[in-house]
Motif scaffolding. Structure first.
Motif, PDB file in Angstrom:
ATOM      1  N   UNK A  12     -17.510  -3.132   5.819  1.00 12.42           N
ATOM      2  CA  UNK A  12     -16.201  -2.511   5.656  1.00 12.42           C
ATOM      3  C   UNK A  12     -15.119  -3.348   6.331  1.00 12.42           C
ATOM      4  N   UNK A  13     -15.416  -3.894   7.498  1.00 14.14           N
ATOM      5  CA  UNK A  13     -14.457  -4.755   8.197  1.00 14.14           C
ATOM      6  C   UNK A  13     -14.145  -5.993   7.361  1.00 14.14           C
ATOM      7  N   UNK A  14     -15.170  -6.616   6.801  1.00 17.32           N
ATOM      8  CA  UNK A  14     -14.968  -7.812   5.979  1.00 17.32           C
ATOM      9  C   UNK A  14     -14.101  -7.488   4.764  1.00 17.32           C
ATOM     10  N   UNK A  15     -14.392  -6.385   4.110  1.00 19.56           N
ATOM     11  CA  UNK A  15     -13.616  -5.975   2.938  1.00 19.56           C
ATOM     12  C   UNK A  15     -12.177  -5.642   3.334  1.00 19.56           C
ATOM     13  N   UNK A  16     -12.015  -4.886   4.397  1.00 16.87           N
ATOM     14  CA  UNK A  16     -10.688  -4.472   4.855  1.00 16.87           C
ATOM     15  C   UNK A  16      -9.840  -5.672   5.256  1.00 16.87           C
ATOM     16  N   UNK A  17     -10.415  -6.598   6.006  1.00 20.14           N
ATOM     17  CA  UNK A  17      -9.626  -7.739   6.470  1.00 20.14           C
ATOM     18  C   UNK A  17      -9.319  -8.706   5.325  1.00 20.14           C
ATOM     19  N   UNK A  18     -10.228  -8.822   4.357  1.00 22.09           N
ATOM     20  CA  UNK A  18      -9.930  -9.655   3.178  1.00 22.09           C
ATOM     21  C   UNK A  18      -8.766  -9.040   2.394  1.00 22.09           C
ATOM     22  N   UNK A  19      -8.799  -7.721   2.243  1.00 21.96           N
ATOM     23  CA  UNK A  19      -7.695  -7.019   1.583  1.00 21.96           C
ATOM     24  C   UNK A  19      -6.406  -7.231   2.379  1.00 21.96           C
ATOM     25  N   UNK A  20      -6.505  -7.165   3.705  1.00 17.64           N
ATOM     26  CA  UNK A  20      -5.339  -7.386   4.567  1.00 17.64           C
ATOM     27  C   UNK A  20      -4.772  -8.787   4.415  1.00 17.64           C
ATOM     28  N   UNK A  21      -5.652  -9.784   4.238  1.00 16.54           N
ATOM     29  CA  UNK A  21      -5.172 -11.151   4.018  1.00 16.54           C
ATOM     30  C   UNK A  21      -4.401 -11.235   2.703  1.00 16.54           C
ATOM     31  N   UNK A  23      -2.780  -8.754   1.382  1.00 21.04           N
ATOM     32  CA  UNK A  23      -1.504  -8.071   1.641  1.00 21.04           C
ATOM     33  C   UNK A  23      -0.529  -8.975   2.393  1.00 21.04           C
ATOM     34  N   UNK A  24      -1.052  -9.826   3.276  1.00 22.84           N
ATOM     35  CA  UNK A  24      -0.180 -10.760   4.002  1.00 22.84           C
ATOM     36  C   UNK A  24       0.487 -11.727   3.029  1.00 22.84           C
ATOM     37  N   UNK A  25      -0.280 -12.204   2.055  1.00 24.88           N
ATOM     38  CA  UNK A  25       0.308 -13.073   1.032  1.00 24.88           C
ATOM     39  C   UNK A  25       1.338 -12.308   0.211  1.00 24.88           C
ATOM     40  N   UNK A  26       1.021 -11.070  -0.141  1.00 27.46           N
ATOM     41  CA  UNK A  26       1.942 -10.248  -0.915  1.00 27.46           C
ATOM     42  C   UNK A  26       3.252 -10.054  -0.131  1.00 27.46           C
ATOM     43  N   UNK A  27       3.140  -9.791   1.144  1.00 28.79           N
ATOM     44  CA  UNK A  27       4.319  -9.615   1.992  1.00 28.79           C
ATOM     45  C   UNK A  27       5.151 -10.893   2.011  1.00 28.79           C
ATOM     46  N   UNK A  28       4.477 -12.006   2.152  1.00 24.28           N
ATOM     47  CA  UNK A  28       5.185 -13.285   2.176  1.00 24.28           C
ATOM     48  C   UNK A  28       5.943 -13.513   0.862  1.00 24.28           C
ATOM     49  N   UNK A  29       5.284 -13.241  -0.239  1.00 23.14           N
ATOM     50  CA  UNK A  29       5.926 -13.450  -1.541  1.00 23.14           C
ATOM     51  C   UNK A  29       7.089 -12.473  -1.740  1.00 23.14           C
ATOM     52  N   UNK A  30       6.932 -11.244  -1.239  1.00 17.45           N
ATOM     53  CA  UNK A  30       8.032 -10.276  -1.301  1.00 17.45           C
ATOM     54  C   UNK A  30       9.244 -10.822  -0.547  1.00 17.45           C
ATOM     55  N   UNK A  31       9.010 -11.273   0.676  1.00 22.42           N
ATOM     56  CA  UNK A  31      10.119 -11.767   1.480  1.00 22.42           C
ATOM     57  C   UNK A  31      10.703 -13.050   0.883  1.00 22.42           C
ATOM     58  N   UNK A  32       9.865 -13.890   0.309  1.00 22.56           N
ATOM     59  CA  UNK A  32      10.357 -15.114  -0.338  1.00 22.56           C
ATOM     60  C   UNK A  32      11.290 -14.735  -1.502  1.00 22.56           C
ATOM     61  N   UNK A  33      10.935 -13.690  -2.243  1.00 24.12           N
ATOM     62  CA  UNK A  33      11.729 -13.278  -3.408  1.00 24.12           C
ATOM     63  C   UNK A  33      13.098 -12.732  -3.020  1.00 24.12           C
ATOM     64  N   UNK A  34      13.234 -12.230  -1.799  1.00 24.20           N
ATOM     65  CA  UNK A  34      14.508 -11.618  -1.395  1.00 24.20           C
ATOM     66  C   UNK A  34      15.689 -12.569  -1.540  1.00 24.20           C
ATOM     67  N   UNK A  35      15.467 -13.844  -1.316  1.00 21.86           N
ATOM     68  CA  UNK A  35      16.585 -14.795  -1.372  1.00 21.86           C
ATOM     69  C   UNK A  35      17.120 -14.999  -2.793  1.00 21.86           C
ATOM     70  N   UNK A  36      16.351 -14.580  -3.779  1.00 24.13           N
ATOM     71  CA  UNK A  36      16.764 -14.766  -5.176  1.00 24.13           C
ATOM     72  C   UNK A  36      17.380 -13.509  -5.791  1.00 24.13           C
ATOM     73  N   UNK A  37      17.385 -12.426  -5.030  1.00 28.71           N
ATOM     74  CA  UNK A  37      17.933 -11.164  -5.557  1.00 28.71           C
ATOM     75  C   UNK A  37      19.439 -11.094  -5.381  1.00 28.71           C
ATOM     76  N   UNK A  38      20.038 -10.380  -6.279  1.00 24.90           N
ATOM     77  CA  UNK A  38      21.432 -10.036  -6.111  1.00 24.90           C
ATOM     78  C   UNK A  38      21.493  -9.130  -4.879  1.00 24.90           C
ATOM     79  N   UNK A  39      22.414  -9.360  -3.960  1.00 26.51           N
ATOM     80  CA  UNK A  39      22.481  -8.527  -2.755  1.00 26.51           C
ATOM     81  C   UNK A  39      22.526  -7.028  -3.043  1.00 26.51           C
ATOM     82  N   UNK A  40      23.095  -6.641  -4.160  1.00 25.14           N
ATOM     83  CA  UNK A  40      23.163  -5.219  -4.505  1.00 25.14           C
ATOM     84  C   UNK A  40      21.775  -4.652  -4.816  1.00 25.14           C
ATOM     85  N   UNK A  41      20.835  -5.496  -5.184  1.00 25.97           N
ATOM     86  CA  UNK A  41      19.484  -5.048  -5.520  1.00 25.97           C
ATOM     87  C   UNK A  41      18.523  -5.116  -4.324  1.00 25.97           C
ATOM     88  N   UNK A  42      18.912  -5.831  -3.284  1.00 30.05           N
ATOM     89  CA  UNK A  42      18.001  -6.076  -2.170  1.00 30.05           C
ATOM     90  C   UNK A  42      17.524  -4.794  -1.504  1.00 30.05           C
TER      91      UNK A  42
END
Length: 168
Positions: A12-21, A23-42
């Motif tokens: 369970x730990x291996x599965x959970x931490x792999x899923x967490x890794x 999610x870390x990439x997903x978070x990074x990509x979310x934050x990377x995308x913020x710079x391309x949004x119209x400020x009204x959409x951010x």
């Protein structure tokens, strides 16, 4: 009894931490995308991520810490205690740095309402976040890898000691 629980906890730990890794990439990509949004959409975009984070990232991180702490008690055969402590320490370091570094920087950007300041330059807190987020991803991926190593160590076949018959 504790050895019978150790392997499911490790799995369970291996599965959970792999899923967490992931999610870390997903978070990074979310934050990377913020710079391309119209400020009204951010704000709407970021609020959606915050909800997703509240129901995925935080519970996965807490579960990982709880499972690692359980391993200190279960002491899986073949897994050195230092490996469990290292995994737990890395997990806890993410909580601490999320609160005092990355989370604070993200909140500073969120409060300003845009990742760009007057003149179009990127917000300094956003730049700090993005410039150092690779460290966070490496730590999370690192403890996911350590969880996998612990699972492999715990499931390795043990050498059986066979004694030669005593000859007279």
């Amino acid at each position: 009894m504790s050895q019978r629980l150790a392997l499911p906890v490790l799995a369970l730990l291996t599965t959970t931490t792999a899923f967490g890794a992931g999610l870390a990439w997903m978070t990074h990509m979310h934050h990377r995308a913020l710079q391309y949004l119209d400020p009204a959409q951010m704000t709407a975009f970021d609020d959606g991520y915050e909800l997703l984070s509240d129901v995925t990232v935080i519970p996965v991180g807490v579960l990982g810490v709880v499972l690692s702490a359980m391993l200190l008690w279960l002491r899986p055969r073949g897994v050195p205690i230092w490996l469990i402590l290292t995994t737990l320490g890395l997990q806890l370091s993410i909580f601490v740095t999320r609160i005092w570094l990355w989370g604070a920087w993200a909140e500073e950007v969120r409060a300003s309402g845009a990742v760009r300041v007057a003149g179009g330059a990127l917000h300094p807190a956003y730049e700090r976040y993005m410039d150092t987020n690779g460290i966070r991803i490496a730590i999370i991926a690192g403890y996911a890898l350590l969880a996998l190593v612990m699972t492999i160590l715990a499931t390795r076949p043990r050498a059986v000691s066979v004694r030669e018959p005593v000859r007279s």
